[in-house]
Motif scaffolding. Structure first.
Motif, short mmCIF file in Angstrom:
data_model
loop_
_atom_site.label_atom_id
_atom_site.label_comp_id
_atom_site.label_asym_id
_atom_site.label_seq_id
_atom_site.Cartn_x
_atom_site.Cartn_y
_atom_site.Cartn_z
N VAL A 114 0.87 -1.18 0.00
CA VAL A 114 0.00 0.00 0.00
C VAL A 114 0.91 1.23 0.00
N VAL A 115 0.63 2.18 -0.89
CA VAL A 115 1.56 3.32 -1.00
C VAL A 115 0.89 4.66 -0.74
N SER A 116 1.69 5.57 -0.21
CA SER A 116 1.29 6.98 -0.06
C SER A 116 1.73 7.75 -1.29
N ALA A 117 1.32 9.01 -1.35
CA ALA A 117 1.82 9.92 -2.39
C ALA A 117 3.26 10.31 -2.05
N PRO A 118 4.06 10.70 -3.06
CA PRO A 118 5.44 11.13 -2.74
C PRO A 118 5.45 12.27 -1.71
N GLY A 119 6.28 12.12 -0.70
CA GLY A 119 6.36 13.13 0.37
C GLY A 119 7.52 14.08 0.13
N LYS A 120 8.04 14.63 1.23
CA LYS A 120 9.12 15.62 1.11
C LYS A 120 10.45 14.92 0.84
N GLY B 291 11.62 21.55 3.78
CA GLY B 291 11.22 22.70 2.96
C GLY B 291 10.57 22.28 1.65
N ASP B 292 10.70 21.00 1.28
CA ASP B 292 10.05 20.50 0.07
C ASP B 292 8.54 20.41 0.32
N ILE B 293 7.75 20.27 -0.76
CA ILE B 293 6.29 20.20 -0.60
C ILE B 293 5.80 18.80 -0.95
N LYS B 294 4.93 18.26 -0.10
CA LYS B 294 4.36 16.93 -0.36
C LYS B 294 3.42 17.02 -1.56
N VAL B 295 3.38 15.95 -2.36
CA VAL B 295 2.49 15.94 -3.53
C VAL B 295 1.03 16.19 -3.11
N THR B 296 0.62 15.63 -1.97
CA THR B 296 -0.78 15.84 -1.53
C THR B 296 -1.06 17.33 -1.32
N ASP B 297 -0.09 18.05 -0.74
CA ASP B 297 -0.30 19.49 -0.54
C ASP B 297 -0.34 20.22 -1.88
N ILE C 290 3.07 18.97 -10.36
CA ILE C 290 2.80 17.53 -10.21
C ILE C 290 3.43 16.78 -11.39
N ARG C 291 3.19 17.36 -12.55
CA ARG C 291 3.71 16.77 -13.79
C ARG C 291 5.23 16.60 -13.71
N ARG C 292 5.90 17.69 -13.30
CA ARG C 292 7.38 17.65 -13.25
C ARG C 292 7.86 16.63 -12.23
N ARG C 293 7.16 16.58 -11.10
CA ARG C 293 7.55 15.66 -10.03
C ARG C 293 7.47 14.21 -10.52
N SER D 186 -13.69 18.14 -7.23
CA SER D 186 -13.82 17.60 -5.86
C SER D 186 -12.46 17.63 -5.17
N ALA D 187 -12.45 18.19 -3.95
CA ALA D 187 -11.18 18.26 -3.20
C ALA D 187 -10.65 16.86 -2.91
N ASP D 188 -11.55 15.95 -2.52
CA ASP D 188 -11.10 14.60 -2.17
C ASP D 188 -10.56 13.87 -3.40
N PHE D 189 -11.27 14.00 -4.52
CA PHE D 189 -10.77 13.33 -5.73
C PHE D 189 -9.38 13.86 -6.07
N THR D 190 -9.24 15.20 -6.05
CA THR D 190 -7.96 15.81 -6.41
C THR D 190 -6.84 15.32 -5.48
N ALA D 191 -7.11 15.36 -4.17
CA ALA D 191 -6.07 14.97 -3.20
C ALA D 191 -5.67 13.50 -3.35
N SER D 192 -6.63 12.68 -3.76
CA SER D 192 -6.36 11.24 -3.85
C SER D 192 -5.42 10.88 -5.01
N ARG D 193 -5.25 11.82 -5.94
CA ARG D 193 -4.47 11.48 -7.14
C ARG D 193 -2.98 11.26 -6.87
N GLY D 194 -2.47 11.76 -5.76
CA GLY D 194 -1.05 11.53 -5.41
C GLY D 194 -0.81 10.05 -5.18
N GLU D 195 -1.71 9.42 -4.43
CA GLU D 195 -1.59 7.99 -4.15
C GLU D 195 -1.86 7.20 -5.43
#
Ligand code: ADP
Ligand code: ASP
Ligand code: MG
Length: 441
Positions: free
Chosen positions: A36-42, A46-52, A74-77, A109-118
């Motif tokens: 089970v994976v999370s979205a890429p973090g810092k 000072g880096d920004i998490k993909v979810t943020d 997001i694209r570049r990351r 949708s905020a939830d749909f958008t946030a879920s795309r990192g995972e």
């Protein structure tokens, strides 16, 4: 053969090199079948998490009707992750990103958008590991009250995963009763991992992060605190609820029901033993009387005093009805014969509503005295058998008084494994250090 479900946090999957490291960890043990994976973090402080970054996309798309500027990050990351993994020649991340951007803009949708990192990260990790991608939207469901729907999800997860030798599943989200994507609260991939472990009746739930286990207190407050080798589910629940955010506080429930132990492991030091979290009945207390310390800032304590309160039928009900009408949850409610305190997160009063609440409470129960303490931090000292040990409380309070900390509230409550003190926000770090020194040095 034994079966392990592994969850890797954002810090473990922040870039391509880390994903390669994670792939080696998974491949090194055949029991590690479901990932089970999370979205890429810092990647660095000072880096920004993909979810943020994704919440920014949602904001931009709401304001402008599209999110092209924010989505570019997001694209570049993801391009750089796929490139680092050497997958750019055969894995078309560009196409997946284009579809994702379009969907974010159309679904609004905020939830749909946030879920795309995972979602995106699980697609990449599955391709890297050569395992099937199984979308959480098809196996994790919420009911119409927004709660995780066990009855619907567990059989589906078991049925889907039974057919696979291994699989990669995105954490953090599922599908609500209307068929829309819904996320858990922040850090919720820990819950997804626990759900999958329970559904497949795993022997072990491994939670891989960037520390070598659960530490006796927050390493940002005390340098190199002792590592906890073994901890019970009960102690973990108290500590994580009180702010030790290694594991999401709710991630314990699915595995606890299945009596499945959790192991916290460090992706960057896989050879370290980590922390083993055991069901309370399998746990034998050893070593330190105190297992750990955790805390949170920004509470308000409302103190009510009324003679003979204890014999006034309905007193507490009237107090709690006022909170219910205002949609306020309370954290703790320590009480004495003539006194009752309500510990409430200060966020409820950000709109300046504290005075009107005090007035409403006064009208409801006519106390002799009512008064609110603001900017209070809570610090929990946790360990089995600790609160019933008089010597322990005495040591705790003496350590705080020696450090010059004014205790504003004590809650030894009904949980025999926890003593909570309320102190000024400004004393928070000093308080954690004083308790740590007393019980761990
Ligand atoms: P992940 O990205 O793997 O989900 P998190 O950032 O959610 O990781 O959790 C790990 C972090 O929790 C650690 O880096 C550490 O700073 C913090 N932390 C807070 N309290 C504790 C504690 N008691 N023990 C270990 N880590 C803690
Ligand atoms: N990516 C989500 C968050 O940042 C969920 C998680 O990492 O567990 O909160
Ligand atoms: Mg986390």
């Amino acid at each position: 053969m034994s079966l392990t479900v592994c969850k890797f946090g954002g810090s473990s999957l922040a870039d391509g090199n880390n994903i390669t490291r994670v792939t080696e960890i998974v491949k090194s043990d055949p029991a590690r079948r479901f990932v089970v994976v999370s979205a890429p973090g810092k990647r660095y402080s000072g880096d920004i998490k993909v979810t943020d970054m994704l919440y920014e996309c949602y904001k931009e798309s709401k304001e402008k009707g599209n999110c092209s500027a924010a989505f570019e990050k997001i694209r570049r990351r993801f391009y750089s992750i796929v490139e680092e993994l050497g997958m750019d020649t055969f894995f078309d991340i560009g196409k997946i990103l284009d579809e994702t951007e379009r969907e974010i803009e159309s679904r609004k949708s905020a939830d749909f958008t946030a879920s795309r990192g995972e979602y995106l990260n699980a697609r990449v990790v599955a391709a890297k590991m050569g395992l099937p991608f199984i979308d959480a939207k098809d196996i994790i469901f919420f009911d119409k009250n927004g709660q995780f729907d066990e009855a619907r999800s567990y059989p589906l997860i078991a049925e889907k995963l039974e057919k696979c030798e291994g699989a990669v599943i995105p954490g953090f989200y599922g599908t609500d009763a209307e068929g829309n994507i819904k996320t858990f609260s922040r850090g919720g991939s820990d819950i997804s991992g626990s759900i999958v472990a329970r559904a497949v009746n795993a022997d072990l739930y491994e939670n891989w992060t960037d520390v070598s286990g659960f530490l006796a207190c927050d390493p940002r407050i005390v340098e190199h605190p002792q590592k906890i080798e073994i901890i019970s589910f009960k102690e973990l629940r108290e500590l994580s609820y009180m702010g030790a955010n290694v594991l999401h506080a709710d991630s314990i429930f699915p595995v606890r029901k299945g009596d499945i132990p959790i192991k916290i492991k460090n992706t960057f030091r896989p050879e370290d033993a980590g922390t083993l979290i055991l069901p309370s009945k399998k746990y034998v207390k050893h070593g330190n009387i105190v297992t750990g310390i955790a805390g949170k800032k920004d509470f308000t304590v409302i103190y009510l005093e009324k003679s003979m309160m204890n014999s006034e039928i309905g007193f507490a009900r009237k107090v709690l009805s006022v909170l219910e009408r205002r949609g306020i949850c309370f954290e703790h409610m320590p009480s004495g014969i003539d006194t009752l305190s309500l510990v409430i997160e200060s966020k409820y009063f950000a709109d300046g509503s504290l005075d009107s609440l005090l007035k409403e409470l006064s009208e409801a129960v006519q106390p002799d005295y009512i008064h609110a303490l603001e900017n209070i931090a809570l610090v929990a000292t946790v360990g089995h058998g600790m609160a019933s040990n008089i010597g322990t409380s005495a040591r705790l309070f003496k350590a705080l008084s020696d450090a010059g900390i004014n205790i504003r509230m004590i809650d030894q409550g009904s949980s025999e494994i926890n003593i909570i003190v309320g102190i000024d926000n400004d004393d928070y770090e000093k308080c954690v250090r004083a308790i740590y020194r007393e019980f761990f040095s």
